[in-house]
Design an enzyme around this catalytic site. Structure first.
Site, PDB file in Angstrom:
ATOM      1  CG  HIS A   1      -0.246  -0.237   2.594  1.00  0.00           C
ATOM      2  ND1 HIS A   1       0.280   1.134   3.210  1.00  0.00           N
ATOM      3  CD2 HIS A   1       0.107  -0.988   3.324  1.00  0.00           C
ATOM      4  CE1 HIS A   1       0.875   0.652   4.344  1.00  0.00           C
ATOM      5  NE2 HIS A   1       0.958  -0.505   4.274  1.00  0.00           N
ATOM      6  CG  ASP A   2      -0.332   4.258   1.300  1.00  0.00           C
ATOM      7  OD1 ASP A   2      -1.079   5.063   0.887  1.00  0.00           O
ATOM      8  OD2 ASP A   2      -0.846   3.481   2.321  1.00  0.00           O
TER       9      ASP A   2
ATOM     10  N   GLY B   1       4.980  -1.026   2.439  1.00  0.00           N
ATOM     11  CA  GLY B   1       4.353   0.155   2.432  1.00  0.00           C
ATOM     12  C   GLY B   1       5.097   1.450   2.079  1.00  0.00           C
TER      13      GLY B   1
END
Length: 168
Positions: free
Chosen positions: A25-26, A43
């Site tokens: 994520h991100d 992440g």
């Protein structure tokens, strides 16, 4: 999918992401990157354009990898990797510039020499980072390449990988 930090994960154009790779994520991945088999990004990682990560590379969260960098297989990346370099060993260290990749992408001999000389001051001559950056800004003419390297290192939040043959 992202968290409230960035709300999204972005992968650039023309990337080759091979089998069993993971992008969490991100993450922000630039254009024209190659992630070999079993490359893992935790992440909140930022990857520049034209980055090559060899097989079994694992990158710790919040790390940045600069454009045109090459990280050798089986590496654990805990610190930021500046643009234009080759990184290897354990702990991850500077082992030269990515001269083959730079030539393939049309960098001139003068540009490659400039990059090499900048990293000699930073990683080979045993200067601390602050002193090395001051020397680079004083001794090298301002160019887009010089400024990209200096800005990347000055803006590192995790710290930059160690230099060749140094203890830290």
């Amino acid at each position: 999918r992202g968290t409230k930090d960035k709300w999204k994960t972005v992968i650039g154009s023309n990337c080759l992401i091979q089998a069993y790779s993971h992008i969490a994520h991100d993450c922000q991945v630039g254009n024209n990157c190659i992630f070999s088999n079993s490359t893992t990004l935790a992440g909140h990682i930022t990857i520049g354009d034209y980055v090559v990560l060899a097989g079994l590379v694992a990158i710790h969260q919040f790390v940045k990898v600069g454009s045109h960098a090459f990280v050798t297989g089986g590496s654990l990346v805990r610190k930021d990797v500046p643009p234009y370099v080759k990184a290897a060993r354990e702990p991850l260290s500077y082992v030269g510039i990515n001269s083959v990749g730079l030539r393939r992408r049309g960098f001139s001999s003068n540009q490659i020499n400039e990059i090499q000389e900048i990293y000699r001051v930073l990683f080979v001559k045993n200067n601390n980072v602050t002193k090395a950056l001051d020397m680079i800004e004083a001794e090298f003419q301002p160019t887009e390449i010089r400024d990209e390297i200096v800005d990347f290192i000055r803006n590192s939040n995790r710290g930059v990988m160690r230099g060749f043959g140094t203890g830290g």
